[in-house]
Design a protein around this motif. Structure first.
Motif, PDB file in Angstrom:
ATOM      1  N   LYS A  39       0.520  -1.103  -0.070  1.00 13.13           N
ATOM      2  CA  LYS A  39      -0.012  -0.050  -0.270  1.00 13.13           C
ATOM      3  C   LYS A  39       1.006   1.265   0.250  1.00 13.13           C
ATOM      4  O   LYS A  39       1.775   1.521   0.737  1.00 13.13           O
ATOM      5  N   VAL A  40       0.699   2.405  -1.374  1.00 17.21           N
ATOM      6  CA  VAL A  40       2.097   2.875  -1.585  1.00 17.21           C
ATOM      7  C   VAL A  40       1.561   4.918  -1.215  1.00 17.21           C
ATOM      8  O   VAL A  40       0.024   4.485  -1.795  1.00 17.21           O
ATOM      9  N   SER A  41       2.004   5.082  -1.246  1.00 15.11           N
ATOM     10  CA  SER A  41       1.553   6.965  -0.976  1.00 15.11           C
ATOM     11  C   SER A  41       2.698   7.584  -1.096  1.00 15.11           C
ATOM     12  O   SER A  41       3.925   6.886  -1.345  1.00 15.11           O
ATOM     13  N   PRO A  42       2.243   8.772  -1.615  1.00 16.36           N
ATOM     14  CA  PRO A  42       3.282  10.253  -2.237  1.00 16.36           C
ATOM     15  C   PRO A  42       4.923   9.516  -0.751  1.00 16.36           C
ATOM     16  O   PRO A  42       5.877  10.432  -0.675  1.00 16.36           O
ATOM     17  N   ASP A  43       4.169   9.794   0.692  1.00 18.19           N
ATOM     18  CA  ASP A  43       4.663  10.038   1.406  1.00 18.19           C
ATOM     19  C   ASP A  43       6.360   8.634   1.638  1.00 18.19           C
ATOM     20  O   ASP A  43       6.814   8.366   2.917  1.00 18.19           O
ATOM     21  N   GLY A  44       5.157   7.390   1.643  1.00 17.83           N
ATOM     22  CA  GLY A  44       5.414   5.685   1.475  1.00 17.83           C
ATOM     23  C   GLY A  44       5.122   5.017   2.106  1.00 17.83           C
ATOM     24  O   GLY A  44       3.809   5.073   0.968  1.00 17.83           O
ATOM     25  N   TYR A  45       4.813   3.945   2.366  1.00 15.53           N
ATOM     26  CA  TYR A  45       4.399   2.694   2.065  1.00 15.53           C
ATOM     27  C   TYR A  45       3.812   2.169   3.619  1.00 15.53           C
ATOM     28  O   TYR A  45       4.193   2.255   5.116  1.00 15.53           O
ATOM     29  N   THR A  92      14.000   6.328  -9.819  1.00 14.17           N
ATOM     30  CA  THR A  92      14.032   7.188  -9.239  1.00 14.17           C
ATOM     31  C   THR A  92      13.856   5.304  -8.178  1.00 14.17           C
ATOM     32  O   THR A  92      13.204   4.616  -9.432  1.00 14.17           O
ATOM     33  N   VAL A  93      14.704   4.859  -7.743  1.00 12.14           N
ATOM     34  CA  VAL A  93      14.168   3.204  -7.311  1.00 12.14           C
ATOM     35  C   VAL A  93      13.559   4.065  -5.726  1.00 12.14           C
ATOM     36  O   VAL A  93      14.278   3.937  -5.162  1.00 12.14           O
ATOM     37  N   ARG A  94      12.821   2.847  -5.517  1.00 11.81           N
ATOM     38  CA  ARG A  94      12.381   2.565  -3.918  1.00 11.81           C
ATOM     39  C   ARG A  94      12.118   1.569  -3.601  1.00 11.81           C
ATOM     40  O   ARG A  94      11.292   0.768  -4.621  1.00 11.81           O
ATOM     41  N   GLY A 153      -0.292   0.128  10.385  1.00 15.63           N
ATOM     42  CA  GLY A 153      -1.076   0.650  10.279  1.00 15.63           C
ATOM     43  C   GLY A 153       0.047   2.328  10.289  1.00 15.63           C
ATOM     44  O   GLY A 153      -1.133   3.155  10.552  1.00 15.63           O
ATOM     45  N   LYS A 154       0.832   2.285   9.872  1.00 16.67           N
ATOM     46  CA  LYS A 154       1.859   3.012   9.289  1.00 16.67           C
ATOM     47  C   LYS A 154       2.438   3.218   8.601  1.00 16.67           C
ATOM     48  O   LYS A 154       3.015   2.348   8.132  1.00 16.67           O
ATOM     49  N   VAL A 155       2.951   4.504   8.167  1.00 21.26           N
ATOM     50  CA  VAL A 155       3.593   5.261   6.795  1.00 21.26           C
ATOM     51  C   VAL A 155       4.728   5.211   6.935  1.00 21.26           C
ATOM     52  O   VAL A 155       5.618   5.735   7.892  1.00 21.26           O
ATOM     53  N   LYS A 156       5.360   4.428   6.457  1.00 26.85           N
ATOM     54  CA  LYS A 156       7.164   4.006   6.815  1.00 26.85           C
ATOM     55  C   LYS A 156       8.094   5.146   5.252  1.00 26.85           C
ATOM     56  O   LYS A 156       7.347   4.477   4.584  1.00 26.85           O
ATOM     57  N   GLU A 157       8.828   5.750   5.431  1.00 27.78           N
ATOM     58  CA  GLU A 157       9.510   6.143   4.562  1.00 27.78           C
ATOM     59  C   GLU A 157       9.868   4.669   3.355  1.00 27.78           C
ATOM     60  O   GLU A 157      10.530   3.931   4.045  1.00 27.78           O
ATOM     61  N   PHE A 158       9.886   5.189   2.274  1.00 21.64           N
ATOM     62  CA  PHE A 158      11.277   4.089   0.675  1.00 21.64           C
ATOM     63  C   PHE A 158      12.257   4.683   1.401  1.00 21.64           C
ATOM     64  O   PHE A 158      13.115   5.665   1.454  1.00 21.64           O
TER      65      PHE A 158
END
Length: 915
Positions: free
Chosen positions: A397-403, A430-432, A407-412
C-alpha cells in the motif's frame, strides 16, 4: 539416430515479444552486414583483415604484465586451453587473459547487462531493460559482496583475473578485440572499459535470476483466479507424484541434534503445513499480468525467462560400475546460445603448494575465475537446479509519503540512477524500496496503477493512493557464492566439499559428489527463506507484519544430504529433494514433477539389476535417452479411438508399433507431439486467462484449397480465431504431463469439453477431444511437412538454430546468416532425459538444450569425456566457433585430458605468457 543438420540457414523460429532496439541498433547491424560482405568501399579488407585481427594468438609467446613466472597455455584440436602456472595469482591472471582472447565481447555484454548499462552499447532500445535491472540492483549487491563478505583470498583471485583481462585489453582497439566492436564503431564512440573484480561477481546475480524458482508460477496462480475456481487451479498444479522418487530417500532432522542426519528416521508428522493467503492478489489480474510481461523482457541468459530450466546429474558408485570407481554425469539444460554459455578449461598448478592450490578442469563462465562444474585431482562434482522458492512478491500500500506497514507509513529507501544512452539523451530513474525489497512495479506504466483498476478484498487497506509490487529475493542480499567456487575447486573430500557447498548460497543448486576413494554424495545448499505466514505460492500482503520473511534462513546443517547411500547411486534432475511430508522446512511447493529423474532412476536400476555393471558408454547413452513418458501414457488410448477420415487414420497408424523414442527421423514422434500440442490447446487453451498467454504461432493452420481429402470432405479453411487470441496455451512441460495423467480416468471431466467451431462439433468426453486433436494434428503437419506422411520426421519440426546473442538476434536476415548457425534437426524433447525442450505454446523449435554434457571417470580422469554446445571461440569465423556442435547434436563426447602427459599428447598449440 544421429541428428541432422539441414542445408538451410534459417528456421521457423518461435515468435517472440517485440523488443525493438531502436534506429541506432538497426544502423549498426546493417553496416556490419555491408562491411562483412564487401558492400562498402573497404569491405573486402574488413572481411579478411579485420575479422582475423581479433583471433587469439595461440602459439609463441606474449608478455603479460604482472606475471611472476612463465605460464603455459596448451590448446587441443578444439581450441580448449589448459593453463599451467606456479602460483594462484599467475594462474587466474592467465585465465582472465585467455578468456578475454576468446570471449571478451560476450564478457563485455554480460557485465553491461548485470549492471543495467546495455543502453551504453546498444542505444535507447535497452532503456527499459536497464531500468528494471537497476531497480533490482545486481551490481550494487555484487559490490557489497566484494567489499564486506568475500574472503581476502577470493578477492585476490578476482583481482588477478581482472588484471589478466586488462592486460589483454591494453593497447588494443575495439576492432582488434572482436568484429562486433568494429561494427559498433561505425555509429557509436563506445570503447571497452577495464575489467573490474566486481564485474565477475555480478554475473552470479544473472545466474541466480534465471534459476530463481517459482516467481512465474506465483504470478500465474494469481492470474488464474479470474477464471478458475480453487479446485480447477489445483487440477492445474497437481501434487507431486508419489511414484517419482525424491533425491534423498532416507534421513531426517535429528530431534537430538537439530541437524539433518541421513541415518535418522523420518517422522510422519514432520511435514510442512504452511497456509496460503489470497488476501493480496484477488482482483489484481491485470497488474500481475503486466509484471509478467515486464519479467519477460529481461534477457534470458540461462534459459527461457526462468521457465523450463532443468538439468540432469547423477553419480553411480564403484560397486555398480565397470571401472570399480564412481562415474558422474551432468548436463545442465539452459538456453541455446552462440557462443555457448560454457567455456571449457583446465587450471593446473605445476606443483601444488600453499601458494599454488589448484589442479582442476571443467566448465567455466567467461568473465569469472575458477571452474564451476568439473573435477580436481581428488573429487568431481555436478550441478542441477534445486528450485528452492527464494523469491516472493508483496503487494504494498503506497502513497507519495511512503508505504503502509502495521498501520503506519514508513519512508521508502530511495536512490536515483542515471542511464546513459548511446547516441541519445540520458534517462534518470528513481528506485524506491520497502522492507520487502524494491518496488518492481515502478518500472511498468501499468503496475504504477496497481490497485486502481480493480477492487481489492476487504482485508486490504483503503486503496486511495494505490498499490505497488515489491520483490523479495535472497540474491539481493550479499552472499558468499564466489567463495564457494574456489572452495569447491580446492576440496579434497566430502567434508571440505560440504564446507564449500555451505557457501554456495544463490542460486540454490543440487550438488552431486564423487571422490577417488570411491565415495559418492549429495548436498542441497542455498540461502532459503523462512516465511512468517504463507507458503510462497501466491503474492502476500506487504502491509502486515504477519507476513514477510523471518531474519533467519533455513540453517545449512538442516538441509538434506546423502553420503554413500545403500542403493549405490544418486539422481538429481530437478525433482523433489525429499518427501515434504516427513521434512519440516519448506523448500518450495513448486518442484519439477520428476519425469526425467524417474526415467534415469529406471535406466540405472534396469542396468544394475542382477549385478549388471554401468560403463562410461552406458552413462553417455543414458544422456541421449529420448523416451517420451507422456507418449507411453497417451498412445495406447489414441490407438483405440475409431477414426473414419482416411487421411487422419493414415497418420494414426504411425503410432502402431512406435516405442515412444523421439529420434530425429521419427515420423511417429512428429505426429504424436503435434497431437499432444493440440490436446493441450483443446483441453486448456480456451479456459485459461489471456494474461497467461505465451506469444507464438497459432495452433490451427489454414487448409489450402486443392489438398485432396480435405476438399473431398468439404472441410473449411481454419484460421486463428478470437478464442486463441484471448486465451493462454500450456507450455507442455512435465507439470502438464501430471495434469493430464490425473484426468485420464475421468472421461467426462469438464476439461475435456471444447467448443464447437465452424467445422467441428463440440467435444464433451476425453476420446472425442483426443479424436479431434488427432485430426487437427494431421492437418497441422500437412501444412508444415507435406501431405506424404512418409516424408515426415520429428527433426524437421524440432530444430535448433544457434543465434549470436547480440547482433545475431535482430536485424536483416543476411546478418543472421553471417553470425548465426543452423538449423540442426534434433531428437529428444520436452521432459525427456535428452531434454531438447520446446514450448507447446509457441511451436516445436528447440528453446533449451543440454548446454554441455560430461561423463567423469573418477580416479582415471583421462578416460572422462565432455562436449560443449558450440566451441571455445566467440569469434564468428574462427575454426572453434561451432566445431563441437555437430558432435553434440549426434550425442558424441570428446576425450577429456587432465593429467599432464595426456594434455601433452592432445596439445596442438602452445602459447607461453611471460612476465
Amino acid at each position: 539416430m544421429p541428428a541432422n543438420k539441414t542445408a538451410s540457414s534459417g528456421s521457423s523460429g518461435e515468435k517472440k515479444s517485440g523488443k525493438k532496439k531502436g534506429r541506432r541498433a538497426r544502423l549498426i547491424v546493417i553496416v556490419l552486414v555491408l562491411a562483412l560482405v564487401g558492400g562498402v568501399g573497404y569491405g573486402s579488407y574488413w572481411s579478411v583483415s579485420t575479422v582475423r585481427a581479433s583471433y587469439p594468438q595461440t602459439t609463441g609467446s606474449i608478455k603479460v604484465a604482472g606475471l611472476s613466472k612463465n605460464v603455459d597455455v596448451k590448446r587441443d584440436g578444439y581450441g580448449v586451453p589448459q593453463i599451467y602456472a606456479d602460483s594462484d595469482a599467475d594462474l587466474f591472471r592467465a585465465q582472465g587473459f585467455v578468456q578475454a582472447q576468446d570471449r571478451f565481447w560476450e564478457m563485455d555484454v554480460r557485465r553491461h547487462m548485470t549492471a543495467g548499462r546495455l543502453s551504453e552499447m546498444f542505444g535507447s532500445g535497452q532503456v527499459k531493460t536497464d531500468a528494471f535491472l537497476r531497480t533490482m540492483g545486481w551490481r550494487r549487491v555484487a559490490q557489497q559482496e566484494y567489499d564486506t563478505v568475500l574472503t581476502e583470498e577470493t578477492k585476490k583471485n578476482l583481482q588477478a583475473y581482472a588484471d589478466g583481462v586488462n592486460a589483454y585489453l591494453k593497447g588494443r582497439d575495439g576492432k582488434d578485440i572482436s568484429v562486433e566492436y568494429a561494427a559498433l564503431g561505425f555509429t557509436n564512440d563506445y570503447k571497452p572499459a577495464e575489467w573490474s573484480p566486481v564485474d565477475s561477481v555480478a554475473w552470479l546475480k544473472a545466474m541466480a535470476w534465471d534459476l530463481r524458482g517459482n516467481m512465474q508460477d506465483e504470478i500465474d496462480r494469481s492470474l488464474m483466479t479470474s477464471r478458475l475456481d480453487e479446485k480447477q487451479i489445483k487440477d492445474l498444479y497437481p501434487a507431486y507424484p508419489k511414484d517419482h522418487k525424491p533425491i534423498v530417500a532416507e534421513g531426517a532432522i535429528s530431534p537430538e541434534t537439530g541437524k539433518f542426519d541421513p541415518e535418522a528416521e523420518a517422522s510422519t508428522e514432520g511435514g510442512t503445513g504452511a497456509d496460503i493467503s489470497t488476501d493480496a492478489t484477488e482482483g489484481l489480474q491485470s497488474q500481475l499480468g503486466a509484471l509478467s510481461d515486464t519479467l519477460d523482457e529481461i534477457p534470458a541468459l540461462l534459459g527461457p525467462n526462468g521457465n523450463g530450466i532443468g538439468s540432469n546429474s547423477w553419480v553411480v558408485s564403484g560397486q555398480h560400475t565397470t571401472t570399480g570407481k564412481p562415474l558422474l554425469a551432468n548436463d545442465p539444460h539452459l538456453a541455446p546460445q552462440l557462443p555457448s554459455l560454457w567455456y571449457q578449461m583446465g587450471l593446473h598448478c605445476r606443483a601444488l603448494s600453499d601458494t599454488c592450490k589448484y589442479d582442476t578442469a571443467g566448465y567455466t563462465f567467461s568473465g569469472m575465475p575458477g571452474v564451476i562444474i568439473g573435477h580436481n585431482q581428488d573429487i568431481a562434482w555436478g550441478f542441477t537446479n534445486l528450485g528452492a522458492d527464494v523469491t516472493d512478491l508483496f503487494l504494498e500500500k503506497v502513497s507519495p509519503d511512503g508505504y503502509l506497514y502495521d498501520g503506519k507509513v514508513k519512508e521508502f529507501t530511495v536512490r536515483h540512477e542515471t542511464i546513459k544512452v548511446a547516441g541519445g539523451k540520458s534517462r534518470d530513474i528513481t528506485v524506491r524500496e520497502t522492507n520487502n525489497g524494491p518496488l518492481v512495479s515502478d518500472r511498468s506504466d501499468e503496475l504504477e496503477k496497481v490497485g486502481q483498476k480493480a477492487p481489492v478484498t476487504n482485508s486490504a487497506p483503503d486503496r486511495a493512493d494505490g498499490y505497488g509490487v515489491a520483490l523479495r529475493w535472497t540474491a539481493l542480499d550479499p552472499g558468499k557464492t564466489m567463495d564457494a567456487v574456489f572452495e569447491l575447486n580446492r576440496a579434497k573430500d566430502f567434508t571440505s566439499f560440504r564446507a564449500a557447498a555451505q557457501h554456495f548460497e544463490v542460486p540454490s543448486q543440487n550438488i552431486v559428489y564423487a571422490d577417488t576413494k570411491g565415495n559418492i554424495g549429495y548436498q542441497a545448499p542455498g540461502k532459503i527463506p523462512v516465511r512468517k505466514k504463507g507458503d510462497g505460492t501466491l503474492p502476500s500482503p506487504g502491509w502486515s507484519s504477519e507476513y514477510g520473511w523471518k531474519d533467519k534462513r533455513i540453517p545449512f546443517d538442516t538441509l538434506p544430504y546423502e553420503y554413500n547411500p545403500k542403493r549405490g547411486y544418486i539422481v538429481t534432475a530437478n525433482q523433489a529433494v525429499i518427501d515434504e511430508e516427513t521434512y519440516a522446512p519448506l523448500l518450495t511447493k513448486d518442484w519439477g514433477y520428476g519425469t526425467r529423474s524417474q526415467r534415469i532412476n529406471d535406466l540405472i536400476e534396469s542396468k544394475i539389476k542382477g549385478d549388471g555393471k554401468i560403463s562410461t558408454d552406458d552413462m553417455q547413452k543414458m544422456q541421449m535417452d529420448n523416451n517420451s513418458t507422456i507418449a507411453a501414457l497417451l498412445v495406447p488410448k489414441l490407438k483405440e479411438i475409431s477414426i473414419s477420415d482416411k487421411s487422419v487414420r493414415e497418420a494414426q497408424k504411425l503410432l502402431e508399433g512406435w516405442d515412444y523414442t523421439q529420434e530425429s527421423d521419427s515420423a511417429a514422434a512428429a505426429y504424436f507431439n503435434a497431437v499432444w500440442r493440440n490436446i493441450l490447446k483443446l483441453s486448456f487453451g480456451n479456459k485459461l486467462p489471456k494474461e497467461l498467454r505465451v506469444e507464438g504461432e497459432c495452433l490451427t493452420v489454414p487448409r489450402a484449397k486443392g489438398s485432396g481429402p480435405v476438399d473431398e470432405q468439404n472441410k473449411l479453411v481454419r484460421e486463428c480465431g478470437q478464442r486463441d487470441a484471448d486465451s493462454a496455451q500450456p507450455d507442455g512441460g512435465d507439470r502438464w504431463y501430471q495434469v493430464v495423467a490425473n484426468l485420464m480416468e475421468d472421461e467426462q471431466s469438464d476439461w475435456w469439453k471444447s467448443p464447437r467451431t465452424r467445422r467441428d462439433p463440440e467435444t464433451t468426453t476425453r476420446d472425442q477431444l483426443f479424436a479431434r486433436a488427432m485430426e487437427d494434428a494431421r492437418w497441422e503437419l500437412t501444412a508444415k511437412l507435406g501431405k506424404d506422411i512418409t516424408t515426415w520426421s520429428w527433426g524437421r519440426l524440432h530444430q535448433l538454430t544457434l543465434k549470436n546473442q547480440t547482433l545475431g538476434t535482430e536485424g536483416p536476415g543476411l546478418l543472421q546468416r553471417v553470425l548465426n548457425r543452423g538449423p540442426w534437426n534434433l531428437g529428444g524433447g520436452e521432459a525427456a532425459v535428452n531434454a531438447t525442450g520446446w514450448n507447446a505454446a509457441g511451436g516445436y523449435d528447440v528453446v533449451w538444450v543440454p548446454s554441455m554434457r560430461m561423463v567423469v571417470n573418477v580416479g582415471d580422469w583421462d578416460k572422462s569425456r565432455w562436449i560443449n554446445l558450440t566451441g571455445a571461440s566467440g569469434h564468428a569465423f574462427n575454426a572453434h566457433y561451432t566445431d563441437q556442435t555437430d558432435k553434440w547434436a549426434n550425442g558424441e563426447l570428446l576425450d577429456w585430458s587432465f593429467d599432464k602427459d595426456a594434455v601433452g599428447r592432445s596439445t596442438k598449440d602452445t602459447l607461453t605468457l611471460t612476465p
